[in-house]
Write an enzyme that holds these catalytic residues in place. Structure first.
Site, PDB file in Angstrom:
ATOM      1  N   ASP A 171       0.873  -1.176   0.000  1.00 23.77           N
ATOM      2  CA  ASP A 171       0.000   0.000   0.000  1.00 23.77           C
ATOM      3  C   ASP A 171       0.907   1.222   0.000  1.00 23.77           C
ATOM      4  OD1 ASP A 171      -3.265   0.283   1.226  1.00 23.77           O
ATOM      5  OD2 ASP A 171      -2.034   2.049   0.768  1.00 23.77           O
TER       6      ASP A 171
ATOM      7  N   ASP B  79       4.170   1.724  -4.281  1.00 28.66           N
ATOM      8  CA  ASP B  79       3.180   2.123  -5.273  1.00 28.66           C
ATOM      9  C   ASP B  79       3.117   1.035  -6.347  1.00 28.66           C
ATOM     10  OD1 ASP B  79       1.859   3.262  -7.405  1.00 28.66           O
ATOM     11  OD2 ASP B  79       3.002   5.138  -7.391  1.00 28.66           O
TER      12      ASP B  79
ATOM     13  N   PHE C  80      -6.959  -4.379  -4.351  1.00 27.59           N
ATOM     14  CA  PHE C  80      -7.777  -3.245  -3.888  1.00 27.59           C
ATOM     15  C   PHE C  80      -7.107  -1.909  -4.195  1.00 27.59           C
ATOM     16  CE2 PHE C  80      -8.891  -6.591  -0.719  1.00 27.59           C
ATOM     17  CZ  PHE C  80     -10.255  -6.621  -0.900  1.00 27.59           C
TER      18      PHE C  80
ATOM     19  N   SER D 281     -17.401  -2.932  -9.370  1.00 29.49           N
ATOM     20  CA  SER D 281     -18.412  -2.097  -8.737  1.00 29.49           C
ATOM     21  C   SER D 281     -19.737  -2.203  -9.476  1.00 29.49           C
ATOM     22  CB  SER D 281     -17.908  -0.654  -8.788  1.00 29.49           C
ATOM     23  OG  SER D 281     -18.944   0.247  -8.500  1.00 29.49           O
TER      24      SER D 281
ATOM     25  N   TYR E 151     -13.702   7.191 -12.877  1.00 28.33           N
ATOM     26  CA  TYR E 151     -13.592   6.101 -11.897  1.00 28.33           C
ATOM     27  C   TYR E 151     -14.357   4.864 -12.378  1.00 28.33           C
ATOM     28  CZ  TYR E 151     -15.039   3.198  -7.993  1.00 28.33           C
ATOM     29  OH  TYR E 151     -15.328   2.112  -7.210  1.00 28.33           O
TER      30      TYR E 151
ATOM     31  N   LYS F 157     -13.172   0.815 -13.871  1.00 30.41           N
ATOM     32  CA  LYS F 157     -13.682  -0.504 -13.466  1.00 30.41           C
ATOM     33  C   LYS F 157     -14.120  -1.296 -14.693  1.00 30.41           C
ATOM     34  CE  LYS F 157     -12.857   0.027  -9.138  1.00 30.41           C
ATOM     35  NZ  LYS F 157     -11.704  -0.685  -8.558  1.00 30.41           N
TER      36      LYS F 157
ATOM     37  N   VAL G  70     -29.573  15.338   2.449  1.00 23.90           N
ATOM     38  CA  VAL G  70     -30.154  14.209   1.708  1.00 23.90           C
ATOM     39  C   VAL G  70     -30.349  14.704   0.275  1.00 23.90           C
ATOM     40  CG1 VAL G  70     -32.161  12.692   1.472  1.00 23.90           C
ATOM     41  CG2 VAL G  70     -31.283  13.288   3.753  1.00 23.90           C
ATOM     42  N   PHE G  71     -29.652  14.051  -0.643  1.00 20.75           N
ATOM     43  CA  PHE G  71     -29.647  14.549  -2.023  1.00 20.75           C
ATOM     44  C   PHE G  71     -30.894  14.116  -2.790  1.00 20.75           C
ATOM     45  CE2 PHE G  71     -24.822  14.206  -1.456  1.00 20.75           C
ATOM     46  CZ  PHE G  71     -24.700  15.530  -1.054  1.00 20.75           C
TER      47      PHE G  71
ATOM     48  N   ARG H 161     -30.268   2.187  -2.520  1.00 18.44           N
ATOM     49  CA  ARG H 161     -29.008   1.452  -2.706  1.00 18.44           C
ATOM     50  C   ARG H 161     -29.090   0.135  -1.954  1.00 18.44           C
ATOM     51  NH1 ARG H 161     -28.739   5.040  -5.564  1.00 18.44           N
ATOM     52  NH2 ARG H 161     -27.103   6.568  -5.978  1.00 18.44           N
TER      53      ARG H 161
ATOM     54  N   ASP I 120     -26.079  11.004  -9.740  1.00 21.14           N
ATOM     55  CA  ASP I 120     -26.590   9.925  -8.890  1.00 21.14           C
ATOM     56  C   ASP I 120     -27.530   8.997  -9.661  1.00 21.14           C
ATOM     57  OD1 ASP I 120     -25.512   9.731  -6.366  1.00 21.14           O
ATOM     58  OD2 ASP I 120     -26.844  11.233  -5.477  1.00 21.14           O
TER      59      ASP I 120
HETATM   60  C1  WQD Z   1     -25.307   6.734  -1.391  1.00 19.24           C
HETATM   61  C2  WQD Z   1     -26.641   7.457  -1.393  1.00 19.24           C
HETATM   62  C3  WQD Z   1     -26.566   9.645  -2.378  1.00 19.24           C
HETATM   63  C4  WQD Z   1     -24.010  11.490   0.656  1.00 19.24           C
HETATM   64  C5  WQD Z   1     -20.500   5.675  -5.117  1.00 19.24           C
HETATM   65  C6  WQD Z   1     -19.825   4.925  -6.235  1.00 19.24           C
HETATM   66  C7  WQD Z   1     -19.552   3.508  -5.845  1.00 19.24           C
HETATM   67  C8  WQD Z   1     -18.761   3.428  -4.585  1.00 19.24           C
HETATM   68  C9  WQD Z   1     -19.331   4.304  -3.528  1.00 19.24           C
HETATM   69  C10 WQD Z   1     -16.322   3.580  -4.227  1.00 19.24           C
HETATM   70  C11 WQD Z   1     -26.908   8.197  -2.699  1.00 19.24           C
HETATM   71  C12 WQD Z   1     -26.919   9.726  -0.912  1.00 19.24           C
HETATM   72  C13 WQD Z   1     -24.772  10.595  -0.072  1.00 19.24           C
HETATM   73  C14 WQD Z   1     -24.673  12.562   1.321  1.00 19.24           C
HETATM   74  C15 WQD Z   1     -26.781  11.739   0.500  1.00 19.24           C
HETATM   75  N1  WQD Z   1     -17.410   3.690  -4.923  1.00 19.24           N
HETATM   76  N2  WQD Z   1     -26.122  10.707  -0.166  1.00 19.24           N
HETATM   77  N3  WQD Z   1     -26.039  12.625   1.224  1.00 19.24           N
HETATM   78  O1  WQD Z   1     -23.062   7.240  -4.936  1.00 19.24           O
HETATM   79  O2  WQD Z   1     -24.176   5.056  -4.300  1.00 19.24           O
HETATM   80  O3  WQD Z   1     -21.767   5.093  -4.842  1.00 19.24           O
HETATM   81  O4  WQD Z   1     -19.651   5.600  -3.996  1.00 19.24           O
HETATM   82  O5  WQD Z   1     -15.957   3.966  -3.225  1.00 19.24           O
HETATM   83  O6  WQD Z   1     -18.861   2.911  -6.877  1.00 19.24           O
HETATM   84  O7  WQD Z   1     -20.632   4.992  -7.377  1.00 19.24           O
HETATM   85  O8  WQD Z   1     -22.527   6.083  -2.713  1.00 19.24           O
HETATM   86  O9  WQD Z   1     -22.418   6.747  -0.351  1.00 19.24           O
HETATM   87  O10 WQD Z   1     -21.990   8.476  -2.147  1.00 19.24           O
HETATM   88  O11 WQD Z   1     -24.303   7.634  -1.805  1.00 19.24           O
HETATM   89  O12 WQD Z   1     -28.010  11.867   0.431  1.00 19.24           O
HETATM   90  O13 WQD Z   1     -24.067  13.408   1.962  1.00 19.24           O
HETATM   91  O14 WQD Z   1     -26.610   8.473  -0.384  1.00 19.24           O
HETATM   92  O15 WQD Z   1     -27.324  10.559  -3.124  1.00 19.24           O
HETATM   93  O16 WQD Z   1     -28.278   8.093  -2.947  1.00 19.24           O
HETATM   94  P1  WQD Z   1     -22.977   5.928  -4.267  1.00 19.24           P
HETATM   95  P2  WQD Z   1     -22.738   7.278  -1.697  1.00 19.24           P
END
Ligand code: WQD
Length: 343
Positions: A32, A59, A82, A126, A151, A155, A219-220, A233, A300
């Protein structure tokens, strides 16, 4: 027992996997560069397992570093990769960094495996490869959609590279694992997720809000086509996820499958909305999470959750932790970070 090289082994999923590998009897060497983790993680692994894994700071995009590692550890039989950059937003700003880190690391490893007698590589992929799926839950047969970030593209390209290399006759196997949303921490609270800076992902933001580091969780969006309007999710416990890697490694090293490449979804099969998750956290811990609804986050996905039947049947693996337990583990980890004065 065989030695496994875990690249990125001090990171979030890597460290939990090292614990499970050691508990299953494997010897581990971690490489790592500590770009998104730190040495103390190794102490945490040792406290849990009683075994200190070998550690090389380096690296993986550097071929000489990796060649030396294979020379120093001629007993490596399997790799779990990883080592990668993983922030979706950052990848939009720094695409070259993402392509270089993620692809060069994989190419170097694939190049060195044959000459060093390594039998297989487990690759961290992913659910982003499915984009916005046409149907939920998603099986491994769902179409791959054009990636929406560098990103995600790394993958997709990585899966193609592995497939091409193995189809060209490489003398090793690969298991590609497509993770849904890994969350939670080890039940000992000795290791967990420790993002740099302001968290982008939901759970670290949520636990940092619950403890008072952040004022309010945004909450987005609450206007999605879902029962409560927030995104859905599949939140999978990181220890459950880690255990699947041990099964995958064993499967390759013991030649349990004739297939040279296998792909599995790793999820629970349950779709959970952001608002539901906040509720589960509050009920499981008794701690309130101040939150407000804000606009949608660009890029999203509305809803995605796994059909994990293939992994359940073929690997004999199933996510068993409850979401409430997983939330308690994430909270215990956040409390531990405060106790240690980390944040
Ligand atoms: C989850 C949900 C947000 C933050 C991405 C990548 C995936 C993985 C993880 C590697 C969504 C909502 C989030 C916040 C919110 N990659 N949210 N408020 O986007 O599903 O996945 O990250 O690490 O490959 O695509 O994960 O945890 O960012 O979001 O409402 O402050 O939570 O909109 O619905 P995501 P997330």
């Amino acid at each position: 027992m065989d030695r496994i090289l875990v690249t990125g082994g001090t990171g979030y999923i890597g460290s939990h996997t090292v614990v499970e590998l050691q508990q299953a009897g494997y010897s581990v060497v971690i490489i790592d560069d500590l770009s998104n983790s730190n040495r103390e993680v190794i102490d945490g692994i040792e406290r849990i397992t009683g075994i200190r894994p070998d550690f090389v700071e380096g690296d993986c995009t550097d071929m000489q570093t990796l060649s030396k590692l294979f020379a120093d550890y001629p007993d490596i039989k399997g790799i779990i990769n990883f080592a990668a950059s993983k922030a979706v937003g950052e990848s939009m700003q720094k695409p070259i960094l993402y392509y270089r880190n993620n692809l060069n690391t994989l190419l170097n490893l694939l190049d060195l495996m044959g000459p060093n007698g390594v039998k297989g590589i487990v690759f961290s992929s992913s659910c982003t490869v499915y984009g916005e799926p046409d149907e939920n839950p998603v099986t491994e047969k769902a179409p791959i959609k054009k990636a929406t970030s560098p990103y995600g593209n790394t993958k997709q390209i990585s899966e193609e590279i592995i497939t091409d290399v193995i189809n060209a006759g490489a003398p090793f196997k690969s298991v590609i694992l497509r993770y849904f949303n890994p969350v939670g921490a080890h039940p000992s609270a000795e290791i967990g997720e420790l993002p740099n800076g302001v968290p982008q992902n939901l759970i670290p933001y949520l636990t940092q809000t619950a403890i008072g580091i952040r004022q309010e969780l945004s909450v987005f969006g609450d206007d999605y086509d879902t029962p409560d309007g927030s995104c859905i999710r599949d939140y999978i416990n990181v220890v459950d996820l880690a255990k699947a890697h041990v099964i995958a490694v064993k499967r390759m090293l013991e030649d349990k499958s004739d297939a040279k490449i296998e792909i599995f979804n790793l999820g629970t099969g349950n779709g959970v909305s952001v608002l539901e998750l906040i509720n589960v956290f509050e009920e499981a811990t008794g701690v309130k999470v101040p939150h407000k609804i804000v606009g949608r986050r660009a890029g999203d996905i509305e809803k995605v959750w796994a059909n994990p039947a293939y992994a359940n049947e073929v690997l004999g693996w199933k996510a068993t932790s409850t979401l409430a337990d997983t939330m308690r583990s994430a909270w215990a980890w956040q409390l531990k970070l405060r106790e240690r004065g980390v944040m």
